[in-house]
Design an enzyme around this catalytic site. Structure first.
Site, short mmCIF file in Angstrom:
data_model
loop_
_atom_site.label_atom_id
_atom_site.label_comp_id
_atom_site.label_asym_id
_atom_site.label_seq_id
_atom_site.Cartn_x
_atom_site.Cartn_y
_atom_site.Cartn_z
N CYS A 183 55.21 20.43 -33.19
CA CYS A 183 55.83 19.16 -33.55
C CYS A 183 57.11 19.41 -34.32
CB CYS A 183 54.87 18.32 -34.37
SG CYS A 183 54.29 19.23 -35.81
N LYS A 228 37.05 15.82 -35.40
CA LYS A 228 37.03 15.88 -33.93
C LYS A 228 38.19 16.77 -33.46
CE LYS A 228 38.89 14.14 -30.51
NZ LYS A 228 38.89 15.34 -29.67
N GLU A 277 60.22 14.62 -26.45
CA GLU A 277 59.66 15.86 -27.00
C GLU A 277 59.30 16.79 -25.83
OE1 GLU A 277 55.86 15.32 -29.00
OE2 GLU A 277 56.44 16.78 -30.52
N GLU A 315 50.29 12.10 -38.34
CA GLU A 315 51.27 13.17 -38.11
C GLU A 315 51.54 13.18 -36.61
OE1 GLU A 315 52.80 14.94 -40.29
OE2 GLU A 315 51.61 14.75 -42.10
P1 NAD Z 1 47.12 14.11 -28.28
O1 NAD Z 1 47.60 12.87 -28.93
O2 NAD Z 1 46.93 14.11 -26.83
O3 NAD Z 1 45.72 14.56 -28.90
C1 NAD Z 1 45.54 14.77 -30.29
C2 NAD Z 1 44.06 14.54 -30.60
O4 NAD Z 1 43.74 13.18 -30.35
C3 NAD Z 1 43.10 15.35 -29.77
O5 NAD Z 1 41.98 15.71 -30.56
C4 NAD Z 1 42.68 14.36 -28.70
O6 NAD Z 1 41.42 14.66 -28.15
C5 NAD Z 1 42.64 13.10 -29.51
N1 NAD Z 1 42.74 11.86 -28.72
C6 NAD Z 1 43.38 11.67 -27.54
N2 NAD Z 1 43.21 10.39 -27.14
C7 NAD Z 1 42.47 9.77 -28.10
C8 NAD Z 1 41.98 8.45 -28.27
N3 NAD Z 1 42.22 7.50 -27.38
N4 NAD Z 1 41.25 8.18 -29.37
C9 NAD Z 1 41.01 9.12 -30.30
N5 NAD Z 1 41.47 10.40 -30.20
C10 NAD Z 1 42.19 10.71 -29.12
O7 NAD Z 1 48.12 15.25 -28.77
P2 NAD Z 1 48.10 16.79 -28.38
O8 NAD Z 1 48.61 16.93 -27.00
O9 NAD Z 1 46.76 17.39 -28.72
O10 NAD Z 1 49.14 17.38 -29.44
C11 NAD Z 1 50.49 17.39 -29.21
C12 NAD Z 1 51.17 16.30 -30.00
O11 NAD Z 1 50.82 16.42 -31.38
C13 NAD Z 1 52.68 16.41 -29.96
O12 NAD Z 1 53.26 15.13 -29.81
C14 NAD Z 1 53.01 16.99 -31.33
O13 NAD Z 1 54.31 16.70 -31.77
C15 NAD Z 1 51.97 16.37 -32.18
N6 NAD Z 1 51.78 17.15 -33.39
C16 NAD Z 1 52.23 16.63 -34.56
C17 NAD Z 1 52.09 17.36 -35.73
C18 NAD Z 1 52.59 16.81 -37.02
O14 NAD Z 1 52.21 17.34 -38.05
N7 NAD Z 1 53.40 15.77 -37.03
C19 NAD Z 1 51.49 18.62 -35.70
C20 NAD Z 1 51.03 19.12 -34.48
C21 NAD Z 1 51.18 18.36 -33.33
#
Ligand code: NAD
Length: 514
Positions: free
Chosen positions: A307, A197, A404, A273
């Site tokens: 991240c 997804k 962050e 992650e």
């Molecule tokens: P997000 O948590 O908003 O979304 C991530 C994914 O989760 C998306 O596909 C989103 O549609 C999905 N999602 C959102 N709500 C959901 C739910 N209730 N149930 C299931 N899926 C759901 O994060 P984002 O804004 O897309 O990404 C930014 C964040 O990701 C930052 O905090 C960043 O640090 C983190 N990140 C971490 C890593 C790592 O490797 N640790 C890498 C990249 C990004």
């Protein structure tokens, strides 16, 4: 700092016909059991270009029923897929790696269009993201078990690694290709089927990548892709299905926590992650030019939307003035604009909400006494731009050092000695990436012992690669992606106790269990 013309349709670097061509060949449907199809209710959602505010594509939006169908396809394909040879799975990944190289320009353009990163940086992500396919094609055939005698000599112990089973893979928007390949490649290598997804804001890259996987020979049902306007509509029915075995998530810590709670019902394996609040520490014995170059890379890569971003720059008070002067010069010289235009180094933030959030971080810091050395404000649209911003005199309670940022804002905080630097660095609930600059390698390694982060760069600002076990501690997550560890996340260990092939037991030592 300069801003290039970013009005819709006026891109100078890449012309509109080329953009239309790449968007035109990107699948817009749901990939379920090897076929692209519309959503069961005909629903769609739009994808916007954050540099222009234009809608660039309309995609099928998966419903709960579509998610269930994708899960069903993955579950049905699992047994046959697990029986394929590691070599055949390896060859599919290798073919996918070659196709990603061949179509690098298309993939990079899609990322620039849907996410905003400058085209040159997007090409860099294609290289980085593609490497997971090559690495796991190599790892697939080296997933060894063991065959040994039990300590008592009465059994032979066969220890094997099996695919964990059908997986749900959820990716964020900030690295649309790499976050997908980092999960899909080890799952394929291990023999797991999956439902991917992608993030709502950036599904096009995953859609295109899935088409490449089909071209590379992935069988029907092994990789299913369900883009959707509603993440919960996809995750809830899949996570309620007793045939699911694992959820691998990259995204924010709050959503990760929700998914971990949901995973308890079926005791699912999880890889998480999550967010970060990375410190970049510059000691008084650092090579300042190296530290500035490292800070530019760790802070400004991906417009700060990483991240692994250096969220806080912790600088020894003796070198702070010199460091800030050099960093200000480089940050101030950056070219901001539409990522398809030549020479652009900083693109827009991914959406208006992200830009507004960065603005609020800066306002909070300034209210608490921080000084703006470079930038400090949004750049009016179209598009969601924020100027590269350098802040000094940032107090410890400012949001910009506690949370962050996910934007091009660099707050500088000074420290007096090693103990204070370590205490400041560790004063966060996160523990993903950290960076240390010192020419004293013993000191650098000592900091490595003391710092509570899963990753540390010593005199470098970018450390991710396919061979690195990438992941965090504390609230930055669980599990590792990349390296040999990345494959282990998709396998489970089975132990088979085999009767002694000699048929006779050696004399048991007193007290040996039967
Ligand atoms: P997000 O948590 O908003 O979304 C991530 C994914 O989760 C998306 O596909 C989103 O549609 C999905 N999602 C959102 N709500 C959901 C739910 N209730 N149930 C299931 N899926 C759901 O994060 P984002 O804004 O897309 O990404 C930014 C964040 O990701 C930052 O905090 C960043 O640090 C983190 N990140 C971490 C890593 C790592 O490797 N640790 C890498 C990249 C990004």
């Amino acid at each position: 700092m300069s801003i290039t013309d970013k009005a819709p349709g006026t891109t100078s670097g890449i012309d509109r016909a080329r953009i239309e061509e790449v968007l035109g060949k990107t699948p817009k449907g749901l990939l379920i059991n090897g076929a692209w199809r519309d959503a069961s209710d005909g629903g769609t959602f739009e994808v916007e270009n954050p540099a222009t505010g234009e809608v660039i594509a309309t995609l099928a939006s998966a419903t709960r029923a579509d998610a269930a169908a994708a899960m069903d396809a993955a579950a049905t394909a699992q047994e046959g897929w697990a029986r394929t040879s590691a070599r055949s799975r390896s060859e599919i990944l290798r073919a996918a790696f070659d196709l990603v190289q061949e179509r690098a320009q298309d993939l990079a353009l899609l990322m620039t269009l849907e996410m905003g990163k400058p085209f040159a940086e997007a090409l860099g992500e294609v290289k980085y993201g593609g490497e997971f396919l090559r690495w796991f094609s190599e790892e697939a055939v080296r997933d060894y078990g063991r065959y040994v005698e039990s300590p008592e000599g009465n059994l032979r112990m066969l220890v094997t690694r099996k695919p964990v089973g059908p997986c749900l893979l959820i990716t964020p928007w900030n690295f649309p290709l790499a976050m997908a390949t980092r999960k899909v490649a080890p799952a394929v290598a291990a023999g797991c089927t999956m439902v991917l997804k992608p993030a709502r804001l950036t599904p096009l890259t995953s859609q295109y990548f899935a088409a490449l996987m089909i071209e590379a020979g992935i069988p029907a049902g092994v990789l299913n892709v369900v883009s959707s306007a509603s993440a919960a509509d996809v995750s809830e029915p899949i996570m309620a299905d007793p045939r699911l075995r694992k959820v691998s998530f990259t995204g924010s810590t709050p959503v990760g926590k929700q998914l971990m709670k949901a995973a308890t019902d079926q005791v699912l394996r999880t890889s998480m992650e999550l967010g970060g609040n990375g410190p970049l520490i510059v000691f008084e014995d650092a090579d300042i030019d190296k530290a500035v170059a490292g800070a530019m890379a760790a802070k400004m890569r991906n417009m700060g939307e990483a991240c692994t971003a250096a969220n806080r720059l912790l600088v020894h008070e003796d070198v702070a003035e010199q460091f800030v002067a050099k960093l200000a010069e480089q940050m101030g010289a950056l070219t901001v604009g539409n990522g398809v235009d030549e020479g652009v180094q900083v693109g827009p933030l991914v959406e208006a909400k992200a830009r507004d959030s960065v603005e609020a971080f800066v306002a909070d810091a300034v209210e608490r006494g921080a000084k703006v050395v470079v930038g400090g404000a949004r750049i009016e649209g179209p598009g969601y731009f924020f100027a590269p911003t350098l802040l000094t005199d940032v107090p410890h309670d400012a949001r910009v050092v506690r949370e962050e940022i996910f934007g091009p804002v660099a707050p500088v905080v000074t420290f007096r000695d090693e103990d204070e630097a370590v205490a400041l660095a560790n004063a966060t609930e996160y523990g993903l990436a950290s960076y240390v600059f010192t020419e004293n390698i013993s000191r650098g390694l000592r900091i490595g012992d003391r710092i509570e982060f899963g990753l540390m760069g010593l005199n470098v600002g970018v450390i991710s690669n396919a061979a690195a076990p990438f992941g965090g501690v504390k609230q930055s997550g669980l599990g590792r992606e990349g390296g040999a560890e990345g494959l282990a996340e998709y396998t489970t260990t089975q132990y088979i106790g085999v009767e002694n092939p000699w048929g006779t037991l050696p004399p048991a030592a007193p007290g040996t269990p039967a």
